[in-house]
Design an enzyme around this catalytic site. Structure first.
Site, PDB file in Angstrom:
ATOM      1  N   ASN A   8      36.436  30.048  31.040  1.00  0.00           N
ATOM      2  CA  ASN A   8      36.278  30.591  33.326  1.00  0.00           C
ATOM      3  C   ASN A   8      34.796  30.007  33.067  1.00  0.00           C
ATOM      4  O   ASN A   8      34.135  30.338  31.965  1.00  0.00           O
ATOM      5  CB  ASN A   8      36.270  31.958  32.705  1.00  0.00           C
ATOM      6  CG  ASN A   8      34.856  32.968  33.983  1.00  0.00           C
ATOM      7  OD1 ASN A   8      34.789  31.786  35.352  1.00  0.00           O
ATOM      8  ND2 ASN A   8      35.155  33.470  33.774  1.00  0.00           N
ATOM      9  N   GLU A 165      36.377  43.363  28.738  1.00  0.00           N
ATOM     10  CA  GLU A 165      35.177  42.271  28.769  1.00  0.00           C
ATOM     11  C   GLU A 165      34.547  43.561  28.337  1.00  0.00           C
ATOM     12  O   GLU A 165      33.813  43.949  29.886  1.00  0.00           O
ATOM     13  CB  GLU A 165      35.384  41.097  29.514  1.00  0.00           C
ATOM     14  CG  GLU A 165      36.408  40.480  29.795  1.00  0.00           C
ATOM     15  CD  GLU A 165      35.822  38.501  30.328  1.00  0.00           C
ATOM     16  OE1 GLU A 165      35.361  37.964  29.685  1.00  0.00           O
ATOM     17  OE2 GLU A 165      35.699  38.871  31.475  1.00  0.00           O
ATOM     18  N   GLY A 231      33.565  32.561  27.923  1.00  0.00           N
ATOM     19  CA  GLY A 231      32.435  31.553  29.538  1.00  0.00           C
ATOM     20  C   GLY A 231      32.099  30.182  28.405  1.00  0.00           C
ATOM     21  O   GLY A 231      32.618  29.136  28.466  1.00  0.00           O
TER      22      GLY A 231
HETATM   23  C1  PEP Z   1      33.126  35.592  30.806  1.00  0.00           C
HETATM   24  O1  PEP Z   1      32.481  35.172  31.799  1.00  0.00           O
HETATM   25  O2  PEP Z   1      34.019  36.477  30.948  1.00  0.00           O
HETATM   26  C2  PEP Z   1      33.208  36.148  29.751  1.00  0.00           C
HETATM   27  C3  PEP Z   1      33.624  36.165  28.390  1.00  0.00           C
HETATM   28  O3  PEP Z   1      31.799  35.183  29.337  1.00  0.00           O
HETATM   29  P1  PEP Z   1      30.777  34.768  27.461  1.00  0.00           P
HETATM   30  O4  PEP Z   1      32.301  33.980  27.049  1.00  0.00           O
HETATM   31  O5  PEP Z   1      29.942  33.600  28.099  1.00  0.00           O
HETATM   32  O6  PEP Z   1      30.596  36.007  27.411  1.00  0.00           O
END
Ligand code: PEP
Length: 248
Positions: A8, A165, A231
């Site tokens: 993402n 998440e 992310g």
């Molecule tokens: C996300 O944007 O869904 C995410 C998991 O971000 P990060 O890996 O930066 O925590």
């Protein structure tokens, strides 16, 4: 089974030139990561061009967000058919950063239904904002799941990917332990079974939240998830390559 890894990119990078560079590095990394099925979710404005320059089969593309409506007066919106036409086979639905801007669980549920009808696989994001010892996060996640799956026919449940998440773990150094994720995996399956019947046992669950090159493999091996949504590490070509190549 190959691990499903969703990159993402959020609202990065700034230019098409940089997006191509990042994509080329990601593609190169994916060639040696044989146990990974990669889904790249770039900003929508880069999607068509990146899709057009990719001739392989290892990478699929996702839209980061769409509307449920098929068209009309929705300034700034993107429809599922537009995303599909640009090359998206998947769509992220109800990401916490969209929910923070006002997207509701009911809207997420409508997008899930519309995505299935359009032949685009929804990746439904759920997760609590914070945790206390009282266990309220379970009811929070249950409500998001029930609304997200409200319109899904039991026969289509397994076509929806669920990305758990926890918001407190996104974007930083804090991550969840595989042990705690295992507990959540069981809870999510039980919730879907309760709402939709036995097919809920087979839902595919991903984890997202500060996944890095050091915690990705243990999370996949020990928590019962089939993939990860990544992310900030996904826009660092070197780290992301190390991450996907750590998965065997
Ligand atoms: C996300 O944007 O869904 C995410 C998991 O971000 P990060 O890996 O930066 O925590």
């Amino acid at each position: 089974m190959k691990a499903i890894i969703v990159a993402n990119w959020k609202m990065n990078p700034a230019t098409m030139r940089e997006a191509k560079k990042l994509f080329d590095a990601t593609r190169e990394a994916s060639e040696s990561a044989r146990n990974v099925g990669l889904i790249v979710a770039p900003p929508a404005i880069f999607l068509r061009e990146l899709r057009a320059r990719y001739k392989g089969k290892r990478i699929a593309f996702a839209a980061q967000s769409t509307n449920a409506e098929a068209g009309g007066a929705f300034t700034g919106g993107i429809s599922l058919l537009q995303a599909k036409d640009a090359g998206a086979q998947y769509v992220i639905v109800g990401h916490s950063e969209r929910r923070a801007k006002g997207e509701t669980s009911e809207e997420a549920g409508k997008i899930v239904v519309a995505a299935l009808a359009s032949g685009v696989t929804p990746i439904l994001c759920v997760g609590e904002l914070s945790r206390t010892h009282s266990g309220e996060h379970f009811s929070f996640v249950r409500e998001q799941l029930q609304a997200g799956f409200a319109g899904v026919e039991p026969g289509k449940i397994v076509k929806v990917l669920i990305a758990y998440e926890p918001v407190w773990a996104i974007g930083g150094e804090k991550t969840m332990s595989p042990h705690d994720m295992h507990e959540m995996t069981i809870f999510i399956k039980k919730t879907i079974v309760g709402a939709k019947g036995e097919a809920g046992m087979n839902v595919k669950i991903l984890y997202g939240g500060s996944t890095t090159e050091s915690n990705a493999a243990p999370m996949l091996q020990e928590s019962g998830v089939v993939g990860l949504l990544v992310g900030h590490v996904s826009i660092d070509a070197y780290r992301f390559s190390t991450l996907i190549n750590s998965l065997g």
